[in-house]
Write a protein that holds these residues in place. Structure first.
Motif, PDB file in Angstrom:
ATOM      1  N   PHE A 146       0.817  -1.213   0.000  1.00  0.00           N
ATOM      2  CA  PHE A 146       0.000   0.000   0.000  1.00  0.00           C
ATOM      3  C   PHE A 146       0.850   1.262   0.000  1.00  0.00           C
ATOM      4  CE2 PHE A 146      -2.453  -3.294   2.232  1.00  0.00           C
ATOM      5  CZ  PHE A 146      -3.557  -3.363   1.410  1.00  0.00           C
ATOM      6  N   LEU A 147       1.935   1.244   0.775  1.00  0.00           N
ATOM      7  CA  LEU A 147       2.738   2.456   0.955  1.00  0.00           C
ATOM      8  C   LEU A 147       3.371   2.921  -0.349  1.00  0.00           C
ATOM      9  CD1 LEU A 147       3.923   4.545   2.929  1.00  0.00           C
ATOM     10  CD2 LEU A 147       5.854   2.978   3.278  1.00  0.00           C
ATOM     11  N   PHE A 148       3.995   1.997  -1.077  1.00  0.00           N
ATOM     12  CA  PHE A 148       4.727   2.384  -2.287  1.00  0.00           C
ATOM     13  C   PHE A 148       3.837   3.029  -3.345  1.00  0.00           C
ATOM     14  CE2 PHE A 148       8.376  -0.846  -1.498  1.00  0.00           C
ATOM     15  CZ  PHE A 148       8.923   0.020  -0.568  1.00  0.00           C
ATOM     16  N   PRO A 149       2.708   2.426  -3.725  1.00  0.00           N
ATOM     17  CA  PRO A 149       1.880   3.082  -4.755  1.00  0.00           C
ATOM     18  C   PRO A 149       1.277   4.411  -4.302  1.00  0.00           C
ATOM     19  CG  PRO A 149       0.798   1.109  -3.915  1.00  0.00           C
ATOM     20  CD  PRO A 149       2.190   1.093  -3.390  1.00  0.00           C
ATOM     21  N   ILE A 150       0.925   4.521  -3.016  1.00  0.00           N
ATOM     22  CA  ILE A 150       0.350   5.772  -2.514  1.00  0.00           C
ATOM     23  C   ILE A 150       1.379   6.897  -2.590  1.00  0.00           C
ATOM     24  CG2 ILE A 150      -0.525   6.946  -0.462  1.00  0.00           C
ATOM     25  CD1 ILE A 150      -1.843   4.297   0.336  1.00  0.00           C
ATOM     26  N   ALA A 166      22.369   6.206  -5.788  1.00  0.00           N
ATOM     27  CA  ALA A 166      21.127   6.126  -5.013  1.00  0.00           C
ATOM     28  C   ALA A 166      21.042   4.800  -4.256  1.00  0.00           C
ATOM     29  CB  ALA A 166      19.921   6.291  -5.930  1.00  0.00           C
ATOM     30  N   VAL A 167      21.486   3.718  -4.889  1.00  0.00           N
ATOM     31  CA  VAL A 167      21.500   2.419  -4.212  1.00  0.00           C
ATOM     32  C   VAL A 167      22.513   2.409  -3.078  1.00  0.00           C
ATOM     33  CG1 VAL A 167      22.025  -0.030  -4.505  1.00  0.00           C
ATOM     34  CG2 VAL A 167      20.675   1.162  -6.228  1.00  0.00           C
ATOM     35  N   LEU A 168      23.722   2.858  -3.363  1.00  0.00           N
ATOM     36  CA  LEU A 168      24.758   2.892  -2.321  1.00  0.00           C
ATOM     37  C   LEU A 168      24.352   3.822  -1.186  1.00  0.00           C
ATOM     38  CD1 LEU A 168      27.954   3.034  -4.571  1.00  0.00           C
ATOM     39  CD2 LEU A 168      27.224   1.112  -3.152  1.00  0.00           C
ATOM     40  N   GLY A 169      23.831   4.992  -1.526  1.00  0.00           N
ATOM     41  CA  GLY A 169      23.411   5.932  -0.488  1.00  0.00           C
ATOM     42  C   GLY A 169      22.267   5.390   0.334  1.00  0.00           C
ATOM     43  N   GLY A 170      21.340   4.660  -0.302  1.00  0.00           N
ATOM     44  CA  GLY A 170      20.246   4.043   0.438  1.00  0.00           C
ATOM     45  C   GLY A 170      20.743   3.021   1.434  1.00  0.00           C
ATOM     46  N   PHE A 171      21.662   2.170   0.996  1.00  0.00           N
ATOM     47  CA  PHE A 171      22.256   1.206   1.923  1.00  0.00           C
ATOM     48  C   PHE A 171      22.981   1.920   3.054  1.00  0.00           C
ATOM     49  CE2 PHE A 171      22.498  -2.012  -1.737  1.00  0.00           C
ATOM     50  CZ  PHE A 171      21.312  -2.603  -1.339  1.00  0.00           C
ATOM     51  N   GLY A 172      23.645   3.038   2.708  1.00  0.00           N
ATOM     52  CA  GLY A 172      24.351   3.803   3.734  1.00  0.00           C
ATOM     53  C   GLY A 172      23.414   4.360   4.780  1.00  0.00           C
ATOM     54  N   ASN A 230      13.712  -1.945  -2.446  1.00  0.00           N
ATOM     55  CA  ASN A 230      13.273  -2.779  -1.326  1.00  0.00           C
ATOM     56  C   ASN A 230      13.676  -4.231  -1.554  1.00  0.00           C
ATOM     57  OD1 ASN A 230      10.392  -4.200   0.073  1.00  0.00           O
ATOM     58  ND2 ASN A 230      11.787  -2.929   1.258  1.00  0.00           N
ATOM     59  N   LYS A 231      13.588  -4.694  -2.795  1.00  0.00           N
ATOM     60  CA  LYS A 231      14.014  -6.056  -3.133  1.00  0.00           C
ATOM     61  C   LYS A 231      15.504  -6.241  -2.919  1.00  0.00           C
ATOM     62  CE  LYS A 231      13.446 -10.197  -4.855  1.00  0.00           C
ATOM     63  NZ  LYS A 231      12.669 -11.210  -4.121  1.00  0.00           N
ATOM     64  N   LEU A 232      16.278  -5.194  -3.168  1.00  0.00           N
ATOM     65  CA  LEU A 232      17.724  -5.259  -2.960  1.00  0.00           C
ATOM     66  C   LEU A 232      18.089  -5.272  -1.481  1.00  0.00           C
ATOM     67  CD1 LEU A 232      18.897  -2.751  -5.725  1.00  0.00           C
ATOM     68  CD2 LEU A 232      19.234  -5.235  -5.717  1.00  0.00           C
ATOM     69  N   GLY A 233      17.137  -4.906  -0.604  1.00  0.00           N
ATOM     70  CA  GLY A 233      17.387  -4.990   0.828  1.00  0.00           C
ATOM     71  C   GLY A 233      17.217  -3.714   1.607  1.00  0.00           C
ATOM     72  N   MET A 234      16.772  -2.635   0.957  1.00  0.00           N
ATOM     73  CA  MET A 234      16.572  -1.384   1.679  1.00  0.00           C
ATOM     74  C   MET A 234      15.275  -1.427   2.474  1.00  0.00           C
ATOM     75  SD  MET A 234      17.599   1.599  -1.023  1.00  0.00           S
ATOM     76  CE  MET A 234      18.927   1.337  -2.212  1.00  0.00           C
ATOM     77  N   SER A 235      15.225  -0.642   3.547  1.00  0.00           N
ATOM     78  CA  SER A 235      14.003  -0.499   4.328  1.00  0.00           C
ATOM     79  C   SER A 235      12.975   0.303   3.531  1.00  0.00           C
ATOM     80  CB  SER A 235      14.297   0.209   5.649  1.00  0.00           C
ATOM     81  OG  SER A 235      14.773   1.525   5.422  1.00  0.00           O
ATOM     82  N   LEU A 236      11.734   0.336   4.001  1.00  0.00           N
ATOM     83  CA  LEU A 236      10.661   0.972   3.248  1.00  0.00           C
ATOM     84  C   LEU A 236      10.922   2.459   3.020  1.00  0.00           C
ATOM     85  CD1 LEU A 236       7.455  -0.656   4.791  1.00  0.00           C
ATOM     86  CD2 LEU A 236       8.877  -1.439   2.906  1.00  0.00           C
ATOM     87  N   VAL A 237      11.217   3.183   4.091  1.00  0.00           N
ATOM     88  CA  VAL A 237      11.397   4.635   3.976  1.00  0.00           C
ATOM     89  C   VAL A 237      12.614   4.962   3.127  1.00  0.00           C
ATOM     90  CG1 VAL A 237      11.871   6.748   5.254  1.00  0.00           C
ATOM     91  CG2 VAL A 237      10.235   5.085   6.160  1.00  0.00           C
ATOM     92  N   VAL A 238      13.696   4.243   3.321  1.00  0.00           N
ATOM     93  CA  VAL A 238      14.913   4.513   2.552  1.00  0.00           C
ATOM     94  C   VAL A 238      14.697   4.184   1.081  1.00  0.00           C
ATOM     95  CG1 VAL A 238      17.316   3.828   2.229  1.00  0.00           C
ATOM     96  CG2 VAL A 238      16.439   4.234   4.525  1.00  0.00           C
ATOM     97  N   SER A 239      13.882   3.172   0.780  1.00  0.00           N
ATOM     98  CA  SER A 239      13.560   2.862  -0.620  1.00  0.00           C
ATOM     99  C   SER A 239      12.876   4.051  -1.282  1.00  0.00           C
ATOM    100  CB  SER A 239      12.656   1.634  -0.698  1.00  0.00           C
ATOM    101  OG  SER A 239      13.304   0.485  -0.217  1.00  0.00           O
ATOM    102  N   ILE A 240      12.006   4.715  -0.541  1.00  0.00           N
ATOM    103  CA  ILE A 240      11.311   5.885  -1.078  1.00  0.00           C
ATOM    104  C   ILE A 240      12.295   7.032  -1.298  1.00  0.00           C
ATOM    105  CG2 ILE A 240       9.596   7.653  -0.545  1.00  0.00           C
ATOM    106  CD1 ILE A 240       8.033   5.453   0.963  1.00  0.00           C
ATOM    107  N   VAL A 241      13.169   7.259  -0.331  1.00  0.00           N
ATOM    108  CA  VAL A 241      14.170   8.322  -0.457  1.00  0.00           C
ATOM    109  C   VAL A 241      15.053   8.085  -1.682  1.00  0.00           C
ATOM    110  CG1 VAL A 241      16.193   9.378   0.615  1.00  0.00           C
ATOM    111  CG2 VAL A 241      14.178   8.830   2.007  1.00  0.00           C
ATOM    112  N   SER A 242      15.515   6.846  -1.845  1.00  0.00           N
ATOM    113  CA  SER A 242      16.393   6.529  -2.980  1.00  0.00           C
ATOM    114  C   SER A 242      15.654   6.641  -4.305  1.00  0.00           C
ATOM    115  CB  SER A 242      16.972   5.117  -2.815  1.00  0.00           C
ATOM    116  OG  SER A 242      17.869   5.063  -1.728  1.00  0.00           O
TER     117      SER A 242
END
Length: 596
Positions: A8-12, A383-389, A115-127
């Motif tokens: 729900f969160l991602f599409p919204i 963006a991927v590296l920064g998200g993991f960071g 998110n599939k690569l392993g980021m948390s929900l909020v960080v996935s949105i930021v990235s």
């Protein structure tokens, strides 16, 4: 119902971001766009008009450059869901809605991929905002580069390839009935096949739409590099197998356009710009400068407008990326390689071993130009590296005495990453549609004209063909018969003598009725392509790039029709691919239902 879940969160969030980014477009819904918007508005309106006004399948474009291909041009979308927008709302509004939908799909797909690569929900949105919300895409969309909207399918393609997971070995159906096979195993295999299918659909949508040139080439390059490096790192080829199967699926589903397109491009190769380069001194302005607009000029050697260079990276995102490299370099090495390669590729020709020079020797890339387009993959990798960071920092701060203060600082840093891109994008996109729509009278008779400047869409509305048009890859230069005072002739009797009784031009059909007084040769003011045929099977050939035929004495009616060569061969391959995938899907579904 938990709206904190990705379902729900991602599409919204993606819809909210898409509306924000395209709101300047929606505020000027009926205004015409600047620069390349004129070109792509025109080549979206032409196929819609072919269907609605003439009841013809949009094979040919008579309105640009004296006549050119339409359906199988890599940057023209016909068999795509977006074509429905052009039919329902017109090309001016339809293209703006296409940008809105693609922003939505791009944000949503990026969030799911991260998110599939392993980021948390909020960080996935930021990235996702750091990548798909970057000034790189805002600049291209504001410029009118509609093909770039189809990069929205790139993260979805990679997501489904990674989602396909590991293959499990199964026995034949006859052996399954007597063997105890786990239910989870069948679910996994069915899941894999479905994921590969959807990955292929994403690629097919890119090809069938406007993205069969630059977006397709870069998507294939980046995807095979990413999955190839992951396969080496994980010492297994299952992801690479999934990628190959997904690519073949996409090519098969899109064969109806891809086959005639490839044949055309092989026969009519267009030149790229292999010697183009960007100086190292420009990288500061490109990635960290604050002057981003369509009209910016940020370094002396800047050859193209700024939309071909802008690729802003937030310093907070870069610092976070550096942090994760220090903490776990080995795990991050893939994205470092991709970022460095994309940076070197974007720099262009700096020597015989430069990636740009090497790729320029390959089909497709030999016709490429604007090296800065590779910088989007620098943004994606960072963006991927920064998200993991950010995720690593969040976990590290939870173990410290100052976790509340540290968490606040981290949230502020991520907010700056998001807000910076939001702030940069708005004025860029607000400059795209500043021209009120013109009220144009449509002539019942088609004719070509020569203008002092490009007015492709306005001429189309008036039922005029533009011999002065914006440059479009894979199109022939303008072809026409221009006399004194820029008068353009519809036909010319180069040999013999004939009296024209009646002529009628429609997109795919040209009808001539004339009286041949003396046998000779007639040149029609329309560009020649092998897809043109005469209804009476007389031979057509090209003179100065224009349709030409011989005629005899007496009254004659000649009907010329155009159809994309190899169209039906491609259609057969697409339908065969659909049938094959359906049979495989049904067979695997039967296997899952076998009781052990």
């Amino acid at each position: 119902m938990d709206f904190r879940k990705p379902k729900f969160l991602f599409p919204i969030v993606s819809l909210a971001l898409a509306v924000y980014y395209t709101f300047p477009f929606l505020l000027n819904l009926h205004n015409w766009g600047i620069r390349d918007w004129d070109l792509f508005t025109c080549i979206a309106a032409i196929p819609a008009s072919s269907v609605l006004d003439y009841g013809q399948f949009p094979f040919w474009n008579p309105y640009m450059g004296g006549g050119n291909i339409l359906f199988h041009h890599p940057e023209v979308g016909v068999l795509t869901p977006f074509f429905l927008l052009y039919l329902l709302f017109g090309s001016v509004v339809g293209l703006k809605l296409q940008v809105l939908i693609c922003y939505f799909l791009g944000f949503w797909g990026s969030q799911k991929l991260f998110n599939k690569l392993g980021m948390s929900l909020v960080v996935s949105i930021v990235s996702s905002v750091a990548y798909f919300g970057s000034v790189h895409f805002a600049l291209h969309f504001a410029e009118g580069h509609i093909p770039f909207t189809h990069y929205a399918f790139l993260p979805w393609f990679l997501y489904f390839v990674l989602r396909a997971g590991r293959n499990r070995i199964f026995k034949r159906e006859s052996q399954v009935k007597t063997s105890k096979v786990s239910k989870d195993g069948f679910v996994e295999h069915s899941h894999r096949m479905l994921s590969i299918f959807w990955a292929g659909v994403m690629l097919a949508l890119m090809i069938l739409g406007n993205g069969a040139a630059i977006p397709l080439m870069y998507t294939m390059l980046f995807s095979f590099m990413l999955i190839g490096l992951r396969s080496v790192q994980n010492r297994t080829i299952y992801e690479f197998q999934n990628l190959v199967l997904a690519t073949l699926t996409g090519f098969g589903l899109a064969a109806v356009k891809m086959l005639p397109m490839i044949v055309y491009l092989v026969q009519n190769e267009w030149a790229g710009n292999p010697n183009e380069s960007i100086p190292l001194s420009a990288l500061t302005s490109i990635f960290f400068g604050l002057k981003h607009s369509l009209f910016a000029h940020n370094f002396p050697e800047q050859y193209w407008a700024w939309h071909e260079y802008g690729a802003y990276l937030s310093p907070f995102l870069v610092v976070s990326a550096v942090y994760v490299l220090v903490r776990c370099f080995r795990a991050s090495i893939i994205w470092v390689i991709l970022a460095v390669f994309s940076l070197l590729l974007g720099l262009g020709d700096f020597g015989f071993l430069s990636p740009w020079s090497l790729l320029a020797k390959l089909p497709g890339f030999s016709s490429a130009r604007c090296t800065g387009r590779a910088f989007q993959f620098v943004i994606l990798s960072v963006a991927v590296l920064g998200g993991f960071g950010f995720d690593w920092l969040r976990h590290s701060f939870e173990k410290t005495r100052f976790r509340k203060v540290s968490a606040t600082v981290l949230w502020l840093a991520m907010a700056v990453v998001v807000c910076t891109n939001l702030v940069f994008a708005w004025p860029i996109l607000a400059r795209a549609h500043t021209w009120p729509a013109c009220d144009v009278h449509r002539s019942p008779v088609f004719r070509n004209v020569v203008d002092e400047e490009s007015l492709a869409y306005e001429n189309f509305l008036a039922n005029r063909g533009s011999l002065i048009t914006p440059w479009l890859s894979a199109y022939y230069p303008s072809r026409g018969m221009v006399g004194p005072d820029s008068v353009v002739y519809s036909e010319f009797v180069s040999k013999g003598e004939a009296e024209i009784i009646h002529r009628k031009y429609t997109p795919n059909v040209i009808t001539y009725e004339f009286n041949g007084i003396k046998p000779g040769q007639m040149v029609i003011g329309m560009g020649y392509d092998p897809g043109w045929k005469a209804s009476d099977n007389r031979t057509l050939y090209a003179v100065d790039g224009l349709i030409t035929f011989d005629f005899d004495k007496g009254n004659q009616i000649v009907v010329l029709t155009y159809q994309s060569p190899y169209f039906y061969y491609g259609l057969f391959l697409s339908l065969a691919s659909l049938v094959f995938l359906a049979v495989i899907g049904i067979k695997k579904r039967k296997l899952t239902m076998i009781k052990t």
